[in-house]
Scaffold this active site. Structure first.
Site, PDB file in Angstrom:
ATOM      1  N   VAL A   1      17.054   8.402  -0.316  1.00 23.98           N
ATOM      2  CA  VAL A   1      17.862   7.532  -0.877  1.00 23.98           C
ATOM      3  C   VAL A   1      18.817   7.700  -1.879  1.00 23.98           C
ATOM      4  O   VAL A   1      20.006   7.368  -1.883  1.00 23.98           O
ATOM      5  CB  VAL A   1      17.014   5.974  -1.115  1.00 23.98           C
ATOM      6  CG1 VAL A   1      17.905   4.982  -1.664  1.00 23.98           C
ATOM      7  CG2 VAL A   1      16.586   5.487   0.108  1.00 23.98           C
TER       8      VAL A   1
ATOM      9  N   ASP B   1      -0.357   1.734   8.181  1.00 27.74           N
ATOM     10  CA  ASP B   1      -1.048   0.912   9.264  1.00 27.74           C
ATOM     11  C   ASP B   1      -0.240   1.014  10.376  1.00 27.74           C
ATOM     12  O   ASP B   1      -0.813   0.569  11.626  1.00 27.74           O
ATOM     13  CB  ASP B   1      -1.133  -0.383   8.775  1.00 27.74           C
ATOM     14  CG  ASP B   1      -2.310  -0.867   7.924  1.00 27.74           C
ATOM     15  OD1 ASP B   1      -2.900   0.239   7.540  1.00 27.74           O
ATOM     16  OD2 ASP B   1      -2.297  -1.918   7.187  1.00 27.74           O
TER      17      ASP B   1
ATOM     18  N   ARG C   1      13.759  10.107  -2.578  1.00 25.93           N
ATOM     19  CA  ARG C   1      14.646  11.088  -2.832  1.00 25.93           C
ATOM     20  C   ARG C   1      15.670  10.833  -1.792  1.00 25.93           C
ATOM     21  O   ARG C   1      16.961  11.439  -2.223  1.00 25.93           O
ATOM     22  CB  ARG C   1      13.754  12.586  -2.626  1.00 25.93           C
ATOM     23  CG  ARG C   1      14.805  13.738  -2.475  1.00 25.93           C
ATOM     24  CD  ARG C   1      13.736  14.761  -2.214  1.00 25.93           C
ATOM     25  NE  ARG C   1      14.253  16.350  -2.210  1.00 25.93           N
ATOM     26  CZ  ARG C   1      14.673  16.710  -1.087  1.00 25.93           C
ATOM     27  NH1 ARG C   1      14.312  16.000   0.111  1.00 25.93           N
ATOM     28  NH2 ARG C   1      14.948  18.043  -1.196  1.00 25.93           N
TER      29      ARG C   1
ATOM     30  N   ARG D   1     -25.542   7.045  10.813  1.00 21.16           N
ATOM     31  CA  ARG D   1     -24.940   7.263   9.523  1.00 21.16           C
ATOM     32  C   ARG D   1     -23.668   6.709   9.551  1.00 21.16           C
ATOM     33  O   ARG D   1     -22.990   6.594  10.687  1.00 21.16           O
ATOM     34  CB  ARG D   1     -24.986   8.465   8.941  1.00 21.16           C
ATOM     35  CG  ARG D   1     -26.171   9.423   8.802  1.00 21.16           C
ATOM     36  CD  ARG D   1     -26.983   8.622   7.530  1.00 21.16           C
ATOM     37  NE  ARG D   1     -28.141   9.709   7.279  1.00 21.16           N
ATOM     38  CZ  ARG D   1     -29.365   9.142   7.928  1.00 21.16           C
ATOM     39  NH1 ARG D   1     -29.489   8.422   8.768  1.00 21.16           N
ATOM     40  NH2 ARG D   1     -30.711   9.950   7.497  1.00 21.16           N
TER      41      ARG D   1
ATOM     42  N   GLY E   1       0.838  -1.193   0.179  1.00 23.02           N
ATOM     43  CA  GLY E   1      -0.128   0.188   0.105  1.00 23.02           C
ATOM     44  C   GLY E   1       0.933   1.431   0.086  1.00 23.02           C
ATOM     45  O   GLY E   1       1.983   1.110   0.794  1.00 23.02           O
TER      46      GLY E   1
HETATM   47  P1  ADP Z   1       2.404  -3.860   2.702  1.00 21.96           P
HETATM   48  O1  ADP Z   1       3.893  -3.948   2.523  1.00 21.96           O
HETATM   49  O2  ADP Z   1       1.686  -2.488   2.562  1.00 21.96           O
HETATM   50  O3  ADP Z   1       1.879  -4.726   4.119  1.00 21.96           O
HETATM   51  P2  ADP Z   1       1.168  -6.231   1.227  1.00 21.96           P
HETATM   52  O4  ADP Z   1       1.183  -7.105   2.208  1.00 21.96           O
HETATM   53  O5  ADP Z   1       0.309  -6.186   0.143  1.00 21.96           O
HETATM   54  O6  ADP Z   1       1.533  -4.841   1.415  1.00 21.96           O
HETATM   55  O7  ADP Z   1       2.721  -6.813   0.475  1.00 21.96           O
HETATM   56  C1  ADP Z   1       3.012  -6.218  -0.513  1.00 21.96           C
HETATM   57  C2  ADP Z   1       3.927  -7.213  -1.407  1.00 21.96           C
HETATM   58  O8  ADP Z   1       5.024  -7.687  -0.518  1.00 21.96           O
HETATM   59  C3  ADP Z   1       3.068  -8.648  -1.928  1.00 21.96           C
HETATM   60  O9  ADP Z   1       2.244  -7.996  -2.835  1.00 21.96           O
HETATM   61  C4  ADP Z   1       4.294  -9.606  -2.205  1.00 21.96           C
HETATM   62  O10 ADP Z   1       4.617  -9.145  -3.450  1.00 21.96           O
HETATM   63  C5  ADP Z   1       5.190  -9.126  -1.036  1.00 21.96           C
HETATM   64  N1  ADP Z   1       4.936 -10.290  -0.084  1.00 21.96           N
HETATM   65  C6  ADP Z   1       3.774 -10.061   0.938  1.00 21.96           C
HETATM   66  N2  ADP Z   1       4.086 -11.144   1.842  1.00 21.96           N
HETATM   67  C7  ADP Z   1       4.998 -12.124   1.243  1.00 21.96           C
HETATM   68  C8  ADP Z   1       5.611 -13.146   1.684  1.00 21.96           C
HETATM   69  N3  ADP Z   1       5.009 -13.844   2.821  1.00 21.96           N
HETATM   70  N4  ADP Z   1       6.461 -13.670   1.152  1.00 21.96           N
HETATM   71  C9  ADP Z   1       7.111 -12.726  -0.112  1.00 21.96           C
HETATM   72  N5  ADP Z   1       6.799 -11.939  -0.339  1.00 21.96           N
HETATM   73  C10 ADP Z   1       5.931 -11.189   0.084  1.00 21.96           C
HETATM   74  O1  F6P Z   2      -1.585  -1.630   4.370  1.00 23.41           O
HETATM   75  C1  F6P Z   2      -2.158  -0.519   3.989  1.00 23.41           C
HETATM   76  C2  F6P Z   2      -3.836  -0.438   3.820  1.00 23.41           C
HETATM   77  O2  F6P Z   2      -3.993   0.900   3.310  1.00 23.41           O
HETATM   78  C3  F6P Z   2      -4.698  -1.240   4.741  1.00 23.41           C
HETATM   79  O3  F6P Z   2      -4.886  -0.241   5.761  1.00 23.41           O
HETATM   80  C4  F6P Z   2      -5.793  -1.496   3.834  1.00 23.41           C
HETATM   81  O4  F6P Z   2      -6.357  -2.627   4.564  1.00 23.41           O
HETATM   82  C5  F6P Z   2      -5.038  -1.773   2.655  1.00 23.41           C
HETATM   83  O5  F6P Z   2      -3.672  -1.209   2.470  1.00 23.41           O
HETATM   84  C6  F6P Z   2      -5.801  -1.798   1.369  1.00 23.41           C
HETATM   85  O6  F6P Z   2      -5.310  -2.277   0.187  1.00 23.41           O
HETATM   86  P1  F6P Z   2      -5.955  -1.867  -1.068  1.00 23.41           P
HETATM   87  O7  F6P Z   2      -4.815  -0.552  -1.442  1.00 23.41           O
HETATM   88  O8  F6P Z   2      -5.026  -2.817  -2.104  1.00 23.41           O
HETATM   89  O9  F6P Z   2      -7.064  -1.627  -1.429  1.00 23.41           O
END
Ligand code: ADP
Ligand code: F6P
Length: 322
Positions: A23, A127, A21, A247, A11
């Protein structure tokens, strides 16, 4: 170490651009070539990189989102996908990777690290669910957006003596909801970490009206079992007995968009620079975060393998102040 890459994943979070920037500019200052990976882990698997110099990252800090793009990439969850990504980076002469993202993204980063590829993580998610950083990039902006919505809803709620369910983001984590409830003066808060009895929430709202309040606000985390939709269904079922007009507003992705706050830009700048510092030192496998105001390093395994607890004293405070 000559060439490194940076990506944003999961996300998006306001402030990610400021981290990219930092980095790039810190990397260049240390004599590194920095490549940006387009579209998170998908770009890593497809070898989609662009060289980034100090000019390429000019004028991006004030924009939300991430100019490199982000993605949820299922293929990267497989060992095959991860090894493909490493092969591509090795062929392109990339010797280390910096991953800007949240819990899932750092889990992916940990997988690369376990395969022996040198990586560093930067804590970035609205989050705030990563152990190893008191706060993460994007939280402050998202919180302020939620707060503005609550303040606005309170005015219309008061005019009509209404109760409002306001749902904020937070997949498995009630941090945003709890902070927004305290800062927004909500009557109740519902988080995934604590079991909710909908009847107790209803009693709280009825008692708020009995105490002479002109409105009643419940802040709900989307990841709670009783999210706004489930609570609204319960209240609808019992509306004759409860007697208040209800609401519901789901703030949703509005929280992830728009201009990053000063707090997020500064945090992102510090974490970006600190991540490059680790690369230069040859210190890999850690999440770079902030603890008690200082840069802190936490092994990726700990950062993603431990559940960040909710601060119960804040939950009690929200209860006292309603
Ligand atoms: P966030 O980093 O915001 O928590 P996600 O949970 O969607 O977002 O994870 C982002 C990406 O990280 C996933 O789409 C996947 O490519 C990678 N990822 C997540 N979980 C794993 C995992 N258990 N092993 C390897 N890659 C992962
Ligand atoms: O991990 C960040 C977040 O915004 C969560 O709070 C939310 O549940 C999720 O991503 C939403 O994901 P997407 O952008 O794929 O709808």
């Amino acid at each position: 170490m000559k060439r490194i890459a940076v990506l944003t994943s999961g996300g998006d979070a306001p402030g990610m651009n400021a981290a990219i920037r930092a980095v790039v500019r810190t990397g260049v200052m240390n004599g590194l070539e920095v490549y940006g990976v387009k579209g998170g882990y998908e770009g890593l698997i497809n070898g989609n990189y662009i060289p980034l110099g100090t000019r390429e990252v000019g004028g991006i800090m004030q924009h939300g989102g991430t100019f490199l793009g982000s993605a949820r990439c299922l293929e990267f969850k497989t060992e095959e996908g991860q090894l493909q990504a490493i092969r591509n980076m090795t062929e392109a002469g990339i010797e280390a990777l910096i991953v800007i993202g949240g819990n899932g993204s750092q889990t992916g980063n940990l997988a690369l690290s376990k395969h022996g590829f040198p990586t560093v993580g930067i804590a970035s998610t609205i989050d705030n669910d990563l152990v190893g950083s008191d706060t993460t990039i994007g939280v402050d902006t998202a919180l302020n957006i939620a707060l503005e919505a609550i303040d606005r809803l309170k005015t219309t709620a008061s005019s009509h003596q209404r109760a409002f369910l306001v749902e904020v983001m937070g997949r498995n984590c009630g941090y945003l909801a709890l902070q927004a409830a305290i800062a927004g003066g909500a009557e109740a808060v519902v988080v995934p970490e604590i079991e909710t009895d909908p009847e107790k929430i209803a009693t709280t709202l009825v008692s708020a009206y009995e105490r002479g309040k002109s409105h009643a606000i419940v802040v709900v985390a989307e990841g709670a079992k009783y999210n706004a939709t489930a609570l609204a269904a319960y209240f609808e079922q019992h509306k004759d007995r409860l007697g208040f007009d209800l609401r519901m507003t789901i703030i949703g992705h509005v929280q992830r968009g728009g201009t990053p706050s000063a707090v997020d830009r500064i945090l992102a700048s510090r974490l970006g620079a600190a991540a490059v510092e680790q690369v230069v030192k040859g210190n890999f496998g850690n999440l770079v975060g902030i603890i008690k105001g200082d840069i802190a390093l936490t092994p990726l395994q700990t950062a993603v393998g431990t559940k960040k607890p909710l601060d119960m004293s804040l939950f009690e405070l929200a209860d006292v102040l309603d």
